[in-house]
Each structure stands twice: as structure tokens, then as C-alpha cells.
Design an enzyme around this catalytic site. Structure first.
Site, PDB file in Angstrom:
ATOM      1  N   TYR A 162      32.986  26.485  24.296  1.00 37.07           N
ATOM      2  CA  TYR A 162      32.250  25.994  23.116  1.00 37.07           C
ATOM      3  C   TYR A 162      30.994  25.242  23.565  1.00 37.07           C
ATOM      4  CZ  TYR A 162      31.438  22.775  19.116  1.00 37.07           C
ATOM      5  OH  TYR A 162      30.897  22.025  18.095  1.00 37.07           O
ATOM      6  N   SER A 314      37.384  15.638  26.682  1.00 42.74           N
ATOM      7  CA  SER A 314      36.270  14.760  26.963  1.00 42.74           C
ATOM      8  C   SER A 314      36.824  13.350  26.828  1.00 42.74           C
ATOM      9  CB  SER A 314      35.209  15.086  25.907  1.00 42.74           C
ATOM     10  OG  SER A 314      34.308  14.059  25.764  1.00 42.74           O
ATOM     11  N   ARG A 317      32.595   9.467  25.046  1.00 45.75           N
ATOM     12  CA  ARG A 317      31.228   9.918  24.785  1.00 45.75           C
ATOM     13  C   ARG A 317      30.589   8.984  23.767  1.00 45.75           C
ATOM     14  NH1 ARG A 317      33.689  15.632  22.760  1.00 45.75           N
ATOM     15  NH2 ARG A 317      33.929  15.208  20.539  1.00 45.75           N
TER      16      ARG A 317
END
Ligand code: NAD
Ligand code: UGA
Length: 361
Positions: A162, A314, A317
Site C-alpha cells: 500500500y 508502523s 508516526r
């Protein structure tokens, strides 16, 4: 302006369509689905085109030609899909979006392209084992549009297809800008949340984003599952703040957004997924629960168990939003608890068949 809004039937697209119409624009909205647009479908300045953009019989060129501005939101945007159908994710999020971008370049139309904060990948904190950076230094979790490195996982962790597809599209737009003067603006959203974010599991099959899993457990029973312990962190951004920034990008005062990339996110709202689950339970107990219906238990599952093989995550962020502040005078206003309560309130009232309503009324 005449605005071609691709993906207008989605979460961001439906909120943006409302704002564009409220501001007096005419909107041609393209999507597979209409349900999130609701009463907007009857608006005199809205033309809705129900269309699968992958259909080869359909041509985007005449729509682009008639538009003053094109906004492209179409994508598969739920991590469960990156694991289940990585090739489709590449085809839609890169190949089909590339056709849109090329039509815009050919007809010299400005394009606002929705990308993602996932292009930044993991934080440098993930490199702890390699001792490459100081993992405690928050600077390596704060991403700025034109300086941060992109750190994606290995190919066999296909979640990153993605981010790769979105990143490649960004690079192609940049190259068109350099070689032909093509005018684009790239938006990198950081975990927008709000009414209509996703379906609930009780409503349809699939793998929505985390809010819907937790909301479903609150409304219908079941457990709240924390993937890999819920230590991953996200910066939640309320949809109204996000639409305000996006609209300033649409207006593009003095051309400040020409060939620019913008993070849109709230650096003030960083929380772990465990905190998200706990806060949702607290708010639910305080504001929405009637009687003594049990609150869902919070349990831990592995990423592979939850999503399947190839999942990766992740860990942190945080958006650097200096560019949006400086060029657009934008600042997110919604604090975390308020945005969560507002979003939960929408779902509580939208799903009257829930356990909540049954016991409360
Ligand atoms: P969404 O899934 O709600 O919206 C995407 C829309 O695209 C849907 O309405 C879907 O029906 C439509 N669509 C998909 N395939 C299509 C096709 N073949 N033909 C026509 N329409 C099609 O997602 P969203 O959260 O509104 O995200 C919009 C964009 O922003 C996406 O590009 C996504 O990658 C990006 N983004 C969103 C977030 C976020 O916080 N919501 C974060 C990062 C990036
Ligand atoms: C998502 C999607 O990739 C995109 O829509 C977008 O690029 C990005 O969010 C964004 O909104 O900025 P992610 O934040 O990982 O990425 O998606 P969620 O499904 O909301 O997951 C958030 C975290 O919760 C992940 O760590 C996930 O593993 C975890 N999770 C998910 C749980 O702990 N429990 C669940 O039931 C579901």
C-alpha cells in the site's frame, strides 16, 4: 469551480463533498457507493456518477476536461485488504490512479492526490536493534514532508505494498511536475477519524480500521483485540479539522500548494492503541452505557493471527505540520477525547439495533 471528486462516496470524500457544496462549488462525484452521501445526492450542484473506475469501457478524460480541479481519493485504504489482496491494492492504488493523474497532466488540470502517512513507513525507532539511531529521540517519529526518510519493511511483509504504491504515485507526480510543469498537490493524512469512518462488522464482512472493531465490541459485545499488545501509536485527527485543511488546499491561496506535499494530522493527539481501547471503554461507560451491560474485555492477539501472514506495522508516526501552519494558517483544534466522543456518539445513534439501545430504551 467545477470539481471532479473521485472517491466522493467514502469517509473523507463524503465529508469533503458536503464542504465543497456548502462553499458554492459544483461537484461531480464518482464512486461505487452512494450511502455515505445521503441527502447530498439531491443537491442541485451535485452530479453523482456511480462507476467502477477499473471498467475499461469507462473513460475519465471527458470528466477531467470539464473540471477546474480534480481530487482523487480512490484507494483501498484498510490494512486488512493489503494483506488479503496485495495485487488489487497495487492495481487500484497505483495503476488506476496513475491513469487519473495522466489524464490531469494531459489536460493541464490541477490534481489534489490523496496519498498516506504510511509512505513514511516505520519510525527510525524500529532500527533500534541495528543501533542506527537513538530510539528514544522523538525526532525520528516526527515526519516532515520534504526531509524525512521512508523506511519500509521487507517484501515478504506485504502490508507495505500500500505504502509503496502510494509512494510510487507520488514520485510519478513529482516527475510530471518537473518535466511538464504539471500542477498537483499531495495530501498525506494521519489517521483521520469521525462519523462514517467505516462500516461496523455487524453490518458487513471485511476488515475495517481499528475504531470500528472497538466500537462494534462496545455496541454488540465481544472482545477488543489489541494487535501485538497495542503499543503502536497513532495521531488521531478529527475529520472536521482534516476537511478544513483540505479545503484550504482546494482554495490554494496565491498558488502556495502548487507542487507541494502536505501532512494533515494532529501532532497533539498521539496515543497508543491500548490507550485508544481503554479510552473508548471509559467514554462508553461514562456517556453511553445504560444499565449494567458488561464492557468488553481487552485481549492481546498477534498481528499474524489477526490479519494473516505478511502483516507488519508502523510503530509511531507524528506529523510535522509546519508547512500547513505556515502556508495555510491551519492548526488542528480537536483534542483526542472530544473527537473520540463525537465519533462514538455518531455510531451509538446510528446503530439503534445495538445492545445499548435494547437495554437503554
Ligand atoms: P474510503 O475507503 O472510505 O474511501 C475510498 C472510496 O473509494 C470509497 O468510497 C470506495 O467506494 C471508492 N472506490 C474504491 N474503489 C473504487 C473503484 N474501483 N471505482 C470507484 N470508486 C472506488 O477511504 P478514506 O478513508 O475516505 O480514504 C480516502 C483516501 O485517503 C484514500 O486514498 C486513502 O488511501 C487516503 N488516506 C486516508 C486516511 C484516513 O485517515 N482515512 C489515511 C491515509 C490515507
Ligand atoms: C490505516 C490505513 O493504512 C490507511 O487508512 C491509512 O493510510 C492510515 O490508517 C491512516 O489513517 O493514516 P493503520 O493506522 O495501521 O493504517 O490502521 P488501523 O486499522 O486503524 O490500525 C491501527 C492500529 O490498531 C494498528 O497497529 C493495528 O494493528 C491495530 N489494531 C487494529 C488493533 O490493535 N486491533 C484491531 O482490532 C484492529
Amino acid at each position: 469551480m467545477n470539481i471532479l471528486n473521485l472517491g466522493a462516496g467514502g469517509f473523507i470524500g463524503s465529508h469533503l463533498t458536503r464542504r465543497l457544496l456548502d462553499e458554492g462549488h459544483s461537484v461531480t462525484a464518482v464512486d461505487l457507493y452512494t450511502d455515505k452521501l445521503g441527502e447530498l445526492l439531491d443537491h442541485p450542484r451535485l452530479t453523482f456518477v456511480q462507476q467502477d473506475i477499473r471498467n475499461r469501457e469507462w473513460h475519465i478524460a471527458p470528466f477531467v476536461e470539464n473540471a477546474d480541479l480534480v481530487i482523487d481519493l480512490i484507494a483501498y485504504a484498510n490494512p486488512g485488504l493489503y494483506i488479503r489482496m496485495p495485487l488489487e491494492v497495487f492495481r487500484l492504488n497505483f495503476q488506476e490512479n496513475l491513469k487519473i493523474a495522466e489524464a490531469c497532466a494531459l489536460h493541464a488540470k490541477r490534481l489534489i492526490q490523496f496519498s498516506t502517512c504510511e509512505v513514511y513507513g516505520r519510525t527510525a525507532a524500529s532500527l533500534k536493534q541495528a543501533n542506527l539511531r537513538d530510539p528514544e529521540d522523538p525526532i525520528h517519529a516526527t515526519f516532515s514532508e520534504d526531509e524525512s526518510e521512508f523506511i519500509l519493511g521487507p517484501v515478504n511483509r506485504h502490508r507495505w505494498i500500500y505504502a509503496c504504491s502510494k509512494q510510487l504515485l507520488e514520485r510519478v507526480l513529482h516527475a510530471y511536475g518537473l518535466e511538464t510543469g504539471f500542477n498537483y498537490t499531495i495530501v498525506r493524512p494521519f489517521n483521520f477519524i469521525g462519523p462514517k469512518i467505516d462500516f461496523l462488522l455487524s453490518e458487513q464482512d471485511g476488515i475495517p480500521r481499528v475504531f470500528s472493531f472497538f466500537m462494534d465490541a462496545l455496541l454488540h459485545g465481544g472482545v477488543m483485540k489489541l494487535v501485538d499488545g497495542g503499543t503502536q501509536r497513532r495521531c488521531y485527527t478529527y475529520i472536521d479539522d482534516a476537511i478544513e485543511c483540505t479545503y484550504r488546499i482546494v482554495e490554494n491561496p496565491g498558488g502556495v500548494c502548487d507542487r507541494q506535499i502536505f501532512n494533515i494530522g494532529s501532532p497533539y493527539n498521539e496515543i497508543s492503541i491500548r490507550q485508544l481501547a481503554e479510552t473508548m471503554r471509559e467514554i462508553y461507560a461514562e456517556k453511553f452505557r445504560h444499565g449494567d451491560t458488561p464492557l468488553p474485555e481487552i485481549v492481546t492477539v498477534s498481528g499474524e493471527e489477526f490479519y494473516g501472514k505478511g502483516y507488519d506495522d508502523s510503530d509511531r508516526r507524528i506529523p510535522n505540520i509546519d508547512k500547513a501552519r505556515t502556508l495555510l494558517g491551519w492548526e488542528p483544534k480537536w483534542p483526542f477525547r472530544d473527537l473520540l466522543e463525537a465519533t462514538m456518539s455518531y455510531y451509538v445513534h446510528e446503530y439503534p439495533g445495538s445492545k445499548l439501545a435494547a437495554t437503554a430504551l
